[in-house]
Design a protein around this motif. Sequence first.
Motif, short mmCIF file in Angstrom:
data_model
loop_
_atom_site.label_atom_id
_atom_site.label_comp_id
_atom_site.label_asym_id
_atom_site.label_seq_id
_atom_site.Cartn_x
_atom_site.Cartn_y
_atom_site.Cartn_z
N ARG A 1 0.80 -1.23 0.00
CA ARG A 1 0.00 0.00 0.00
C ARG A 1 0.83 1.28 0.00
O ARG A 1 0.38 2.32 -0.45
CB ARG A 1 -0.94 0.00 1.21
CG ARG A 1 -1.95 -1.16 1.18
CD ARG A 1 -2.87 -1.11 2.38
NE ARG A 1 -3.81 -2.22 2.39
CZ ARG A 1 -4.96 -2.22 1.74
NH1 ARG A 1 -5.32 -1.15 1.03
NH2 ARG A 1 -5.76 -3.27 1.79
N ASP A 2 2.04 1.20 0.51
CA ASP A 2 2.86 2.41 0.61
C ASP A 2 3.89 2.52 -0.51
O ASP A 2 4.88 3.24 -0.38
CB ASP A 2 3.57 2.45 1.97
CG ASP A 2 4.45 1.21 2.19
OD1 ASP A 2 4.33 0.26 1.39
OD2 ASP A 2 5.24 1.20 3.16
N LEU A 3 3.67 1.84 -1.62
CA LEU A 3 4.64 1.89 -2.73
C LEU A 3 4.70 3.29 -3.31
O LEU A 3 3.68 3.91 -3.61
CB LEU A 3 4.24 0.88 -3.81
CG LEU A 3 5.09 0.89 -5.09
CD1 LEU A 3 6.54 0.57 -4.78
CD2 LEU A 3 4.52 -0.09 -6.11
N ASP A 4 5.91 3.79 -3.50
CA ASP A 4 6.16 5.10 -4.12
C ASP A 4 7.21 4.89 -5.21
O ASP A 4 8.40 4.75 -4.92
CB ASP A 4 6.64 6.11 -3.08
CG ASP A 4 6.86 7.50 -3.69
OD1 ASP A 4 6.67 7.66 -4.91
OD2 ASP A 4 7.24 8.41 -2.93
N LEU A 5 6.76 4.84 -6.47
CA LEU A 5 7.71 4.58 -7.57
C LEU A 5 8.78 5.66 -7.68
O LEU A 5 9.88 5.38 -8.17
CB LEU A 5 6.94 4.48 -8.90
CG LEU A 5 6.16 3.17 -9.12
CD1 LEU A 5 5.28 3.28 -10.36
CD2 LEU A 5 7.11 2.00 -9.26
N GLY A 6 8.46 6.85 -7.22
CA GLY A 6 9.46 7.91 -7.28
C GLY A 6 10.68 7.63 -6.42
O GLY A 6 11.77 8.16 -6.67
N GLN A 7 10.51 6.78 -5.40
CA GLN A 7 11.61 6.46 -4.50
C GLN A 7 12.30 5.14 -4.86
O GLN A 7 13.26 4.74 -4.21
CB GLN A 7 11.11 6.38 -3.06
CG GLN A 7 10.44 7.66 -2.57
CD GLN A 7 11.40 8.84 -2.61
OE1 GLN A 7 12.56 8.72 -2.21
NE2 GLN A 7 10.92 9.98 -3.10
N VAL A 8 11.80 4.46 -5.89
CA VAL A 8 12.36 3.16 -6.26
C VAL A 8 13.55 3.36 -7.18
O VAL A 8 13.48 4.13 -8.15
CB VAL A 8 11.30 2.28 -6.95
CG1 VAL A 8 11.93 0.97 -7.46
CG2 VAL A 8 10.15 1.98 -6.00
N GLU A 9 14.64 2.66 -6.89
CA GLU A 9 15.81 2.67 -7.77
C GLU A 9 15.76 1.42 -8.63
O GLU A 9 15.96 0.31 -8.16
CB GLU A 9 17.10 2.70 -6.96
CG GLU A 9 18.35 2.80 -7.83
CD GLU A 9 19.62 2.90 -7.01
OE1 GLU A 9 20.71 2.77 -7.59
OE2 GLU A 9 19.51 3.11 -5.78
N GLY A 10 15.45 1.59 -9.90
CA GLY A 10 15.27 0.45 -10.79
C GLY A 10 16.57 -0.26 -11.09
O GLY A 10 17.65 0.33 -11.04
N CYS A 11 16.46 -1.54 -11.45
CA CYS A 11 17.67 -2.31 -11.76
C CYS A 11 18.08 -2.15 -13.22
O CYS A 11 19.04 -2.77 -13.66
CB CYS A 11 17.46 -3.79 -11.44
SG CYS A 11 16.19 -4.60 -12.44
N PHE A 12 17.40 -1.38 -13.98
CA PHE A 12 17.85 -0.96 -15.30
C PHE A 12 17.30 0.45 -15.53
O PHE A 12 16.45 0.90 -14.76
CB PHE A 12 17.41 -1.94 -16.41
CG PHE A 12 15.99 -2.41 -16.40
CD1 PHE A 12 15.62 -3.55 -15.72
CD2 PHE A 12 15.00 -1.72 -17.10
CE1 PHE A 12 14.29 -4.00 -15.73
CE2 PHE A 12 13.69 -2.16 -17.12
CZ PHE A 12 13.34 -3.30 -16.42
N PRO A 13 17.83 1.25 -16.49
CA PRO A 13 18.32 0.82 -17.80
C PRO A 13 19.65 0.08 -17.77
O PRO A 13 20.50 0.35 -16.93
CB PRO A 13 18.45 2.13 -18.59
CG PRO A 13 18.66 3.18 -17.56
CD PRO A 13 17.86 2.73 -16.37
N VAL A 14 19.78 -0.84 -18.71
CA VAL A 14 21.00 -1.60 -18.86
C VAL A 14 22.07 -0.66 -19.42
O VAL A 14 21.81 0.12 -20.33
CB VAL A 14 20.78 -2.79 -19.83
CG1 VAL A 14 22.06 -3.57 -20.01
CG2 VAL A 14 19.68 -3.68 -19.29
N GLU A 15 23.26 -0.74 -18.87
CA GLU A 15 24.33 0.13 -19.34
C GLU A 15 24.66 -0.16 -20.80
O GLU A 15 24.62 -1.30 -21.26
CB GLU A 15 25.59 -0.07 -18.49
CG GLU A 15 25.43 0.39 -17.05
CD GLU A 15 26.72 0.25 -16.27
OE1 GLU A 15 27.72 -0.14 -16.90
OE2 GLU A 15 26.70 0.53 -15.07
#
Length: 510
Positions: free
Chosen positions: A182-196
């Motif tokens: 319920r408390d998910l905030d995509l703005g605070q998520v560090e994604g595992c990509f874009p792939v370098e």
Amino acid sequence: MRPYFFFSYARRDHLAGGAFVDQFFTDLRDELARIEPEAGPGELAYRDTERLRIGDDWERQLSRMLGASRTMVALYSPAYFASPYCGKEWTAFDRRTRRHEEQTGESVPALIPVLWEPPPEDLPAEVRRIQYLQHDFGAEYATGGLRHLLRTDPQGTAYRKVVRVIAERIREAATWRVAELRDLDLGQVEGCFPVEEVAPVAVRSSLVRLFVAARRAGDPPAPVGGAGAVNGDRFPAQRSEANGGPGGTGGAGGPDGPYQGGWYGPHPRDWAPYHPPRLPSLAVQAQQVITRAGHSTSLETVGPDLADALDRARENNEVSVLLVDPWAAGAEPFRQALRDFDRQNHPVTAVLLPDSTDDPPAGPARARLWEGVREVFARTWLHRSGPEPLFRIHIRRERFERELLSTVTVAQNRLLDQLDDDPVAARAQFGLGPDPRPMPGLTIPAWPPVPPGPPVSPGPPVPRPGSAPGAGAGSGAGAGTGAAPGPRGTLREETVPLTNRAPSEGEADR
């Protein structure tokens, strides 16, 4: 509300082939509804383009729905793994499933990959641990992805199998009820990509935009022809078991009545103008023909904003084709939009009006019908007999594919002629090479010399180099590829998604 699946895809994939992305989403949702009939329409799926409205906090809503959806379907492609926001969505949902496993001991395959296009080889370890290929999907899926299946055979066995299996996987995973976040905030998520080192995906401008103006089953009678003539028996009766049953459509007078106006369905894109009717519908057939020629397509219904849509297409270096039902041209909701089009200048837009030789037979009714068309296209009508016209009428079934490809080629050539600032770059936008030009010093005279002869009159125009394949040449038989769908006046519904929505402000990063 907890949707059965969250649809995660790259914005660039939608720009490059929106009709295909839309079709897969719609087909998947419809298949899930078929095997899970107790689910309500709004409970089946979440996709940002369908739910976001003006004034919504798009990131908050995406966060809420991603935290609540029971599964996530991710369209794997180079563009997907180059998108920071897709990386956030993927990472956030993967963490949800891991947290569920830590709390319950249950490993739920709720993150469901779909191979849209072959992804980069150097994927993050988190992504590689989730299987995204299935051997019984076939070699074409493994090497070209689902987009390739849609381009080559939009309703083929291989494509339908992928849709069915993915829908069954969604239903199975949804029963595990992965705990909400319920408390998910995509703005605070560090994604595992874009792939370098993944280069951005280039969006080609070889898009051909199709617009359809055709009647629907059950539409009321409308004025046809000049002088207010009314032809009340030309449009189909309300759909029922008697005239084709569920998913079918009937012509005027029911399945056993005379062929008048064509076969119609619940959407203008279902229109089939020729007798006997064949699947796919004319709009779907047009998309297949154009994609086989190496282009992408979008499909929309003619509406009040037609002129603006054509202007935007021209600004994006895209050509357009209007498929117009002669029986609908003189009636609303199309009459005014087509008249406005006729009064303006749209030099890279083609207009095709299919016709059957006996619809209606030669006589006053036929004269009134085409007089009505002429009244709507008063200005454009004058150019129907010029060299390489973009306005073409009385198109028979056996000539439809040829006429369609020919007008697309003519429109693209005219567009290229207008893009004279950088002709090489302009041709590259259509996937074409540079214009071949004679190289100085390499012109070898013929031997022996040919004596001068009488002047030769010019022959027919020669197609421009790089024209769309098939233009000006026969494309094979018929206006369709399927068999006649049974009793006269019956046509199965073929749904093709539309791509007429502008992206919201936050979608550009996807």
